[in-house]
Design a protein around this motif. Structure first.
Motif: not given
Length: 748
Positions: A348-352, A495-497, A736-738
């Motif tokens: 959520l933090q990356v998404l926001e 990156k949000v994944f 660490p992320s997609w």
């Protein structure tokens, strides 16, 4: 039986003769909507008293206008040959075959059904045995029937308040054990007889239409499983791979005697929403009173059972369809239920933060545009605020103020401002607008949908569809279309994944999958050598085609143009492109493209023979089977128009390669999910997406190496389409992320 045909006006006086050609010696009377000969009939022209039709047992409205004014329906091609209500069987105007010969088969099928009705071989309507149970004791006799060992097959359907089990609930179940039976059961009755239903679902053959939806809902809410299930949607997909034709209501209309029962419900929904001031998009079945929902649900159950009786004999009679249905379609449905239940992990933090970054970028781009002299001139003269989404505003600024040269027009004759035009103009304003459009799309289509679609556990669950493409590749829909996620790493969407602490994101891709499959299917030794000796494929082809004086591993650096030409030719051939398209893609002349193709096939001569054989089969049969039993129907291959026929044949050729590459990936996915479930590794390994020829998962750190070994083994398993002694390449990335993946360096 007494038969009438209804025509629009006496101007259609040749139709009775055409009717006799199709219907043979069937007796009929001709009735006209308008007694005056007219080309087009309006409501005021209709002087037919419809009660005249009461004396007939069967009535055939011929064409669109009789369908509209006799039955109150539009869409003659949809209703052709369908008993729409009581005794009305619409038929396409036979004159249509003079304009569109492809309608001849459909018209003949409608007449064949008419003959069966007139001869008493098929009933116009059957008596229905529908019930709605709200009381546990009243339902008990039917429960005993479901438990009866003589009852082997049960159709099962659910009515729900949402498309997602985490956002809605099951209102009721629908059962049927024979055609024309439908039993709607309120959900609380299922809970009351939980143990009995657990046994029924575990031991009976349960038939669904779109099992992925119903099983997922039932499993989430009740925990029931269905070891022996069938799916009439998947069956129809075997029999007809056309996209968008597999819904229950259209199939019920076409293959059962239930008519267009969805239309009545649609009208009720619209009226209800108007009365209660609810948007149609916000409507759900929980808003329907039980006396409306239950009969509708009963028809769903009845339709599913009837479709099973229609489709299953055709599946079991074909070894190709049986193989496809049993080894791919049903198992991959189970695998997708597993994947969709997992969902993708969202930080959520990356998404926001990303949403805020895009908001600032969009605002800065808008400010940049606002201060441009041309925009300011526009706003001063027009007294309007510039809207970058307005075609009128763009035309005025680009072509009248900036005097840029337009390159094409729209169908209405106005200057076009589409993406192709904006890219070609290469002006700071057009570049800013393109950048703005991209950022707005990424922000609205992806980031906003992700945030709005998140479940409470911060995982994103969307849909993967088995029947969404003609090739067999999965499509994606729902909250997020995984297949359309931008590949551009700068976009940052992936990156949000982000994996949870103690986990990694792992993506495995089949390397050069379609070329590998083509080399295997054609048994072309030239192409196979590149894979066997682990060379860069396109460099290898370029060196041999153009006799380049260097080693294969030097081609990419020393002869980039030749390598690009070789790549364009390879994929052009596999995608069925002709010399013109290959010339355009490779940026060479038509003569050069033709010369390159000759050189290519001089090396890959077995591929050429395989292609010629496949095209010959398509041109002779108008269909072809893939190595895994998928059938691609290509009726356009018999078109009189050579370009149409050639395009159809080439798409069939591409299907042979693309569908097999996709199925290799799906079979590997199925085996991997089975391994995860058999070893109870669901908490350690969460496969959450399959995009094209890749598999994406969130994996615990201590399971990474074992997971990669197992997945690679499953993807490389010999399915009968392998190059001997050389498995397909599987490229694995980890991070660490997609959106932050690097090559996996662990054990191979």
């Amino acid at each position: 039986m007494k038969l009438a045909i209804v025509l629009s006006s006496p101007l259609k006086n040749n139709v009775p003769a055409l009717f006799r050609e199709y219907a043979g010696n069937i007796k009929f009377e001709t009735i006209y909507l308008s007694s005056e000969p007219k080309e087009k009939i309006l409501k005021k022209d209709v002087d037919l008293t419809l009660s005249v039709l009461d004396e007939f047992d069967v009535v055939c409205p011929i064409g669109a206008e009789p369908l509209k004014y006799v039955c109150g329906l539009t869409g003659i091609t949809k209703y052709n040959g369908i008993v729409v209500s009581e005794k009305y069987l619409p038929i396409l105007d036979p004159n249509m075959t003079f304009i569109k010969p492809q309608y001849r088969d459909d018209i003949q099928k409608a007449f064949d059904r008419l003959k069966k009705l007139i001869n008493g071989e098929e009933a116009i309507a059957h008596e229905k045995n529908y019930h709605h149970y709200t009381d546990e004791l009243e339902f008990l006799p039917y429960l005993r029937k479901l438990q009866d060992p003589e009852v082997k097959v049960i159709s099962v359907d659910t009515e729900t308040t949402s498309l997602s089990p985490r956002k809605g609930s099951i209102l009721g179940f629908v059962f049927s054990t024979k055609p024309h039976e439908g039993v709607y059961v309120d959900a609380h009755i299922i809970e009351h007889y939980y143990d009995e239903f657990e046994e029924i679902f575990r031991t009976k053959k349960c038939v669904f239409h779109n099992s992925k939806f119903d099983i997922q809902f039932i499993r989430y809410e009740y925990g029931f499983d269905f070891p022996d299930f069938e799916d009439t949607m998947l069956m129809h997909y075997c029999l007809d791979e056309s996209v968008g034709t597999h819904g229950l209501k259209p199939l019920a209309l076409k293959f059962t005697d239930l008519g267009d029962y969805e239309r009545e419900l649609d009208e009720y929904k619209k009226n209800w929403c108007r009365q209660h001031k609810v948007k149609l998009d916000d409507f759900n079945y929980g808003m329907l009173p039980p006396e409306i929902l239950a009969p509708y649900g009963c028809k769903d159950g009845d339709a599913t059972f009837q479709l099973f009786n229609k489709f299953s004999p055709k599946i079991w009679a074909s070894k190709e369809f049986t193989k496809l249905y049993e080894t791919i379609l049903k198992p991959v449905t189970r695998a997708i239920i597993h994947i969709e239940n997992n969902g993708g992990p969202i930080d959520l933090q990356v998404l926001e933060e990303l949403i805020e970054d895009y908001r600032i970028d969009i605002e800065e781009t808008m400010n940049e545009l606002a201060y441009h002299p041309a925009v300011q001139q526009f706003e001063e003269t027009q007294q309007k605020t510039f809207n970058p989404n307005s075609v009128f505003h763009l035309r005025e600024i680009l072509f009248n103020i900036l005097k840029l040269k337009p390159i094409k027009k729209t169908e209405t004759g106005a200057f076009s401002t589409d993406a192709e035009v904006l890219e070609s103009l290469k002006h700071p304003i057009t570049e800013a607008i393109l950048d703005l459009r991209k950022k707005v799309k990424l922000s609205q289509t992806y980031l906003k949908n992700i945030r709005d679609g998140l479940d409470k556990d911060n995982r994103l669950r969307s849909s993967f569809n088995v029947t969404g493409t003609t090739s067999g590749r999965l499509s994606s829909s729902g909250v997020l279309n995984y297949q359309n996620l931008p590949r551009d790493k700068d976009a940052g969407i992936k990156k949000v994944f982000k994996a949870r602490p103690g986990y990694k994101i792992i993506q495995a891709d089949l390397g050069t999958a379609e070329v590998y499959i083509a080399a295997a299917l054609s048994n072309d030794k030239f192409l196979q050598r590149a894979f066997i000796e682990k060379m860069d494929f396109h460099s290898y082809v370029a060196k041999n085609m153009f006799k380049l004086p260097c080693e294969v591993d030097e081609v990419k650096k020393l002869y980039p143009d030749e390598r690009q030409w070789a790549k364009a030719i390879t994929f052009g051939i596999l995608y069925g492109a002709g010399p013109s398209k290959i010339a355009e893609t490779a940026n060479v002349t038509l003569a050069e493209a033709k010369d390159f193709i000759v050189k290519y096939f001089k090396e890959a001569n077995a591929l050429k023979r395989w292609i010629d054989t496949c095209l010959s089969m398509i041109n002779s049969n108008y269909f072809i089977y893939s190595a895994f039993g998928r059938k691609r129907r290509l009726p356009e291959a018999k078109a009189d128009n050579k370009a149409t026929a050639t395009h159809a044949a080439r798409s069939g050729l591409n299907f042979l390669v693309q569908s097999v590459a996709s199925d290799v990936n799906l079979l590997g996915l199925i085996d991997t999910i089975n391994w995860v479930e058999a070893n109870k590794l669901q908490d350690k390994i969460c496969v959450f997406a399959t995009v094209h020829d890749s598999v994406v998962a969130e994996v615990a750190d201590d399971m990474v190496d074992e997971y990669v070994r197992q997945l690679r083994s499953n993807l490389q398993k010999d399915r009968g389409v392998n190059i001997p002694g050389c498995a397909i390449v599987v490229d694995v990335e980890i991070g660490p992320s997609w959106g932050e993946l690097d090559k996996y360096e662990g054990p191979q």
